[in-house]
Design an enzyme around this catalytic site. Structure first.
Site, PDB file in Angstrom:
ATOM      1  N   GLU A 287       1.298  -0.875   0.227  1.00  0.00           N
ATOM      2  CA  GLU A 287       0.149  -0.092   0.235  1.00  0.00           C
ATOM      3  C   GLU A 287       1.072   1.354  -0.227  1.00  0.00           C
ATOM      4  O   GLU A 287      -0.140   2.516  -0.201  1.00  0.00           O
ATOM      5  CB  GLU A 287      -0.767  -0.151   1.444  1.00  0.00           C
ATOM      6  N   HIS A 308       8.084 -27.492  -1.320  1.00  0.00           N
ATOM      7  CA  HIS A 308       7.484 -28.256  -1.433  1.00  0.00           C
ATOM      8  C   HIS A 308       5.740 -28.029  -2.142  1.00  0.00           C
ATOM      9  O   HIS A 308       5.449 -28.772  -3.244  1.00  0.00           O
ATOM     10  CB  HIS A 308       6.809 -29.614  -0.666  1.00  0.00           C
ATOM     11  N   LYS A 422     -14.102   0.679  -4.307  1.00  0.00           N
ATOM     12  CA  LYS A 422     -15.704   0.860  -3.692  1.00  0.00           C
ATOM     13  C   LYS A 422     -16.556   1.648  -3.553  1.00  0.00           C
ATOM     14  O   LYS A 422     -17.433   1.265  -4.132  1.00  0.00           O
ATOM     15  CB  LYS A 422     -15.236   1.760  -2.036  1.00  0.00           C
TER      16      LYS A 422
END
Length: 434
Positions: A287, A308, A422
């Protein structure tokens, strides 16, 4: 007292020219940070939190935590992003790995998290767990209108008031919010909940050393004074430009690697307790730096588990990555591998060794293999997983992030891209004004 050891020898030669060229730039970036002359300088309140947090505030936080611990089997921390990640990182690192499988004990509530997603099943299952239980809520939001925590808090508040009664619920809800304005401030003042202030000059991803992080950490039973003490010592250690300043050197090298074509930084741990610390770190750097078409992409892996799965790509994939490894020098507990007469599993050669001895050789072997495979490795060692060391590590990464962002040429303290989803969501949901 410094406990963090920074080892650059397995990475610096991958970008030696760039690293040398950035010496003055790293000094300038730290100076800009200290003098408050750079972009986003109205969000530098975190810079001196460790040394300037009043003792009275710490005592009040501990008193609030004690009240919740005495009256709750569960404390739900409602928040998203920096409003919960720092607390969860510390609580997860310091907890028994299987704490969630034990029933709560008196004065030892479980700290749970909500408001970090919009998962209907998650919320329904959380509410089911809390049916008939004694629980409290710490709700964290500057505005009180952020969608994810607002939904969770409305549901949980209704349940708490229904189960405990509206009057009793007043002592079981704590709001951490803006000092004067916003929906949550208005609700808290109207209902008489205890409140703490999110400082105006501290952004969410830098807020773990404010009440945002300190209260949930104290509710989990951890020593926030030691956490702040570790951060305070690292604040002093990283305050001035110097080749001995570990945060400055970390920021300098990661920018040198970025300039040399290493576009992805993978935070690696060899202790599963650090899984959520990686999540906090990813938000902090992602951010802060991912803007203006720039920025190192922050990723994380848990070794040896992910050797793995992701190990193949890291070893032989595109050479656009570097690793920053957090190594814990000494685990809290001791456990040795037993001898077995039949040795059918073929591991008698490590019998009587501590499990951590094997883990440390896996760590060293991985570093050697990845370095040979063209992956630079920065190594950060802390002595143990405790409050003091985590406080140091938190502040180290925070100030390293500020320095690195200024070196990159971005404002490390805004997040304009966060609002894009948003706006579309609100429009699709037909929110008034959208």
């Amino acid at each position: 007292m410094k406990t963090i050891e920074l080892d650059l020898q397995h990475a610096v030669y991958f970008a030696e020219k760039e690293y040398e060229a950035l010496k003055d730039t790293s000094v300038e970036a730290l100076t800009t940070l200290n003098e408050g002359t750079g972009a986003g300088n109205d969000f530098l309140g975190w810079l001196h939190l460790p040394s300037e947090t009043p003792e009275a505030l710490v005592e009040r936080i501990n008193a609030t935590a004690e009240r919740l611990r005495e009256n709750c089997d569960y404390v739900v921390c409602v928040g998203i992003g920096g409003s919960y990640l720092g607390a969860k990182a510390v609580n997860f690192a310091l907890a028994d790995s299987f704490a969630d499988f034990y029933a709560p004990k008196p004065k030892e509530p479980k700290v749970l998290y909500a408001g970090q997603n919009i998962g209907e099943d998650y919320l329904a299952e959380l509410k089911k767990l809390l049916e008939g239980k004694k629980f409290g809520i710490i709700v964290i939001s500057k505005s009180g209108t952020t969608t994810e925590p607002a939904i969770a808090f409305r549901l949980l508040r209704d349940q708490l008031e229904s189960q405990a009664g509206k009057e009793a619920a007043k002592n079981l809800i704590v709001a951490i919010t803006d000092e004067k304005k916003g929906a949550l401030r208005t609700m808290a003042d109207q209902e008489g909940w205890e409140t703490y202030v999110i400082p105006d000059n501290v952004g969410g991803r830098f807020s773990v050393l404010t009440p945002v992080g300190l209260l949930p950490i104290a509710c989990a039973g951890h020593d926030i004074k030691k956490l702040l003490a570790g951060a305070k010592d690292m604040e002093a250690e990283t305050a001035h430009p110097s080749p001995e300043n570990p945060a400055q050197e970390y920021a300098r090298l990661r920018n040198a690697l970025y300039q040399s074509g290493k576009k992805i930084e993978i935070l690696v741990n060899f202790d599963p307790k650090l899984q959520y610390f990686s999540e906090w770190w990813k938000q902090l750097y992602g951010e802060s730096e991912g803007k203006d078409g720039k920025g190192i992409f922050p990723a994380s892996v848990n070794f040896t588990t992910d050797l793995h799965s992701m190990g193949q790509w890291i070893q032989d994939g595109e050479r656009t990555i570097f690793e920053t490894v957090i190594s814990v020098k000494k685990p809290a507990l001791t456990h040795r591998i037993p001898m077995n007469a039949s040795d059918l599993d073929g591991i008698n050669y490590i019998a009587d060794k501590r499990v951590d001895e094997v883990n440390k050789m896996a760590e060293l072997g991985t570093l050697m293999a990845h370095e040979d495979g063209g992956v630079p490795n920065i190594r950060i060692e802390i002595p143990s997983l405790d409050e003091y060391s985590l406080g140091q590590l938190i502040y180290f990464f925070e100030i390293g992030c500020g320095i690195s962002g200024y070196m990159l040429g971005v404002n490390p303290f805004n997040q304009p891209g966060v609002e894009a989803y948003k706006k579309n969501m609100f429009k699709l949901l037909k929110k008034p004004g959208y």
